[in-house]
Design a protein around this motif. Structure first.
Motif, mmCIF file in Angstrom:
data_model
loop_
_atom_site.group_PDB
_atom_site.id
_atom_site.type_symbol
_atom_site.label_atom_id
_atom_site.label_comp_id
_atom_site.label_asym_id
_atom_site.label_seq_id
_atom_site.Cartn_x
_atom_site.Cartn_y
_atom_site.Cartn_z
ATOM 1 N N ALA A 124 -0.927 -4.400 2.118
ATOM 2 C CA ALA A 124 -0.466 -3.557 3.228
ATOM 3 C C ALA A 124 -0.666 -2.076 2.911
ATOM 4 O O ALA A 124 -1.038 -1.287 3.782
ATOM 5 N N GLN A 125 -0.434 -1.686 1.662
ATOM 6 C CA GLN A 125 -0.628 -0.287 1.258
ATOM 7 C C GLN A 125 -2.109 0.093 1.279
ATOM 8 O O GLN A 125 -2.461 1.227 1.616
ATOM 9 N N ARG A 126 -2.966 -0.879 0.937
ATOM 10 C CA ARG A 126 -4.412 -0.604 0.989
ATOM 11 C C ARG A 126 -4.839 -0.358 2.438
ATOM 12 O O ARG A 126 -5.597 0.580 2.721
ATOM 13 N N GLN A 127 -4.338 -1.179 3.349
ATOM 14 C CA GLN A 127 -4.664 -1.004 4.760
ATOM 15 C C GLN A 127 -4.104 0.315 5.289
ATOM 16 O O GLN A 127 -4.746 0.981 6.106
ATOM 17 N N ARG A 128 -2.915 0.678 4.821
ATOM 18 C CA ARG A 128 -2.332 1.959 5.247
ATOM 19 C C ARG A 128 -3.214 3.121 4.823
ATOM 20 O O ARG A 128 -3.409 4.079 5.585
ATOM 21 N N SER A 129 -3.764 3.051 3.617
ATOM 22 C CA SER A 129 -4.646 4.113 3.123
ATOM 23 C C SER A 129 -5.871 4.274 4.025
ATOM 24 O O SER A 129 -6.286 5.400 4.335
ATOM 25 N N GLU A 130 -6.442 3.160 4.448
ATOM 26 C CA GLU A 130 -7.600 3.215 5.340
ATOM 27 C C GLU A 130 -7.224 3.848 6.682
ATOM 28 O O GLU A 130 -7.977 4.664 7.227
ATOM 29 N N LEU A 131 -6.070 3.451 7.201
ATOM 30 C CA LEU A 131 -5.616 3.999 8.480
ATOM 31 C C LEU A 131 -5.299 5.490 8.368
ATOM 32 O O LEU A 131 -5.529 6.249 9.315
#
Length: 351
Positions: A124-131
């Motif tokens: 989830a944190q990886r996806q947040r970084s992309e967003l």
């Protein structure tokens, strides 16, 4: 002095570039908001589980001391033997051993759930970084467009009421798009969570089938090994179903359309009946308990499958509405751009 028309002509390529960037990254900010809420929810579950793990660790240490006290106490055993209460000593020793292994097993299950939650949080944190990167690009493009228009429209423009009206419509369309996008992102997240829950409950279903197979062998003289494999399979099933239930509860906090899974009681072995008083009748009774667990689990599987289908239908419907909102937003932006160009042209012609 440079004319408004020449300013428009000079700014046209940059204007198109910025509008394209905005169109491509409109999803980022609402998606980022949803992702942050999801991460906060997972982090809360981790904190609660960490607290429980600390409590289980203290219980395990306490039970271990009690277990070792009876296991290693030669004098206590001798005293019981002298007083002809050896059987009482053995029962108490077995009780301490059972309680220790029960809390040990509970701690193991909690650790497994903690590991899985950690993996979920990392993803989830990886996806947040992309967003965050996409949202930053959106903000930069919006600032660039604002600066571009400010360089042409300096101060209020009451003399251009149509331009003000189209700008209001464009902002209203953007707000509607933003709100719909938040709903789409939320339902998409719910659908993904339910997908994960389906994977977990499938693992639980397979584990119970495995436990039932070992239980059948146990009724025909499988012995201690069948008991151990049966218990291990049931433990896996319980962990997997607990994770599925937690995922569904997580999804229910994100969507009022999602409800908790039906109650499922996973059969658990008993040290006394499985080992010390093991016979074909106790094996048959426990076999029936496993079958009942499978029945309850199958009911939960069907419920979860129905909820997943409903989530997919909601997501599809909202995405259709989002496409309409997106088209409306694009039309509003085009209309605003057109009226500004007309204003620029009329203003330039009047000079």
């Amino acid at each position: 002095m440079e004319s408004v028309q020449s300013k428009i002509q000079a700014a046209a390529p940059r204007n198109q570039e910025l509008l394209q960037t905005l169109s491509e990254t409109d999803y980022a900010k609402p998606a980022l908001e949803q992702q942050k809420r999801y991460i906060a929810d997972v982090e809360k579950e981790i904190r609660q589980l960490d607290t429980r793990l600390k409590e289980l660790e203290q219980r395990r240490k306490k039970e271990l001391k009690e277990h070792e006290k009876y296991r290693d106490s030669v004098m206590k055993r001798f005293a019981y033997k002298v007083s002809r209460k050896q059987e009482k000593f053995d029962v108490q020793a077995e009780k301490e051993e059972r309680e220790y292994f029960e809390v040990l097993q509970e701690e193991h299950k909690a650790n497994e759930m903690r590991k899985n939650l950690g993996n979920t949080l990392a993803e989830a944190q990886r996806q947040r970084s992309e967003l965050e990167g996409a949202a930053s690009n959106h903000d930069q493009a919006q600032r660039g467009l604002d600066e571009l228009y400010d360089s042409i429209f300096e101060g209020p423009t009451p003399e251009f009421p149509e331009e003000d009206s189209k700008e209001y419509s464009a902002n209203d369309a953007l707000n509607q798009y933003h709100n719909m996008r938040v709903r789409v992102e939320s339902e998409t997240q719910v659908r993904n969570i339910l997908d994960n829950a389906l994977q977990k409950i499938s693992i639980a279903k397979y584990a119970l089938a495995e436990a039932r197979s070992h239980s059948r062998m146990d009724m025909f003289g499988g012995g201690m090994m069948s008991d151990m494999m049966e218990r291990n399979a049931l433990s896996k099933g319980e962990v997997a179903f607990t994770e599925a239930r937690m995922l569904v509860e997580q999804a229910s906090r994100m969507s009022p359309e999602v409800h908790p899974l039906p109650q499922v009681n996973i059969a658990q072995g008993n040290l006394m009946s499985d080992v010390f008083f093991d016979n074909v009748f106790t094996d048959m009774q426990f076999h029936e308990k496993i079958k009942q667990s499978q029945f309850e689990l199958e009911r939960a599987v069907k419920d979860l499958q129905a909820q997943r289908l409903n989530a997919d239908q909601r997501s599809t419907s909202l995405k259709q509405q989002l496409r309409q909102q997106s088209q409306g937003l694009e039309s509003a932006r085009v209309a605003l751009q057109k009226v500004r160009e007309d204003v620029f042209q009329n203003h330039a012609a009047s000079q």
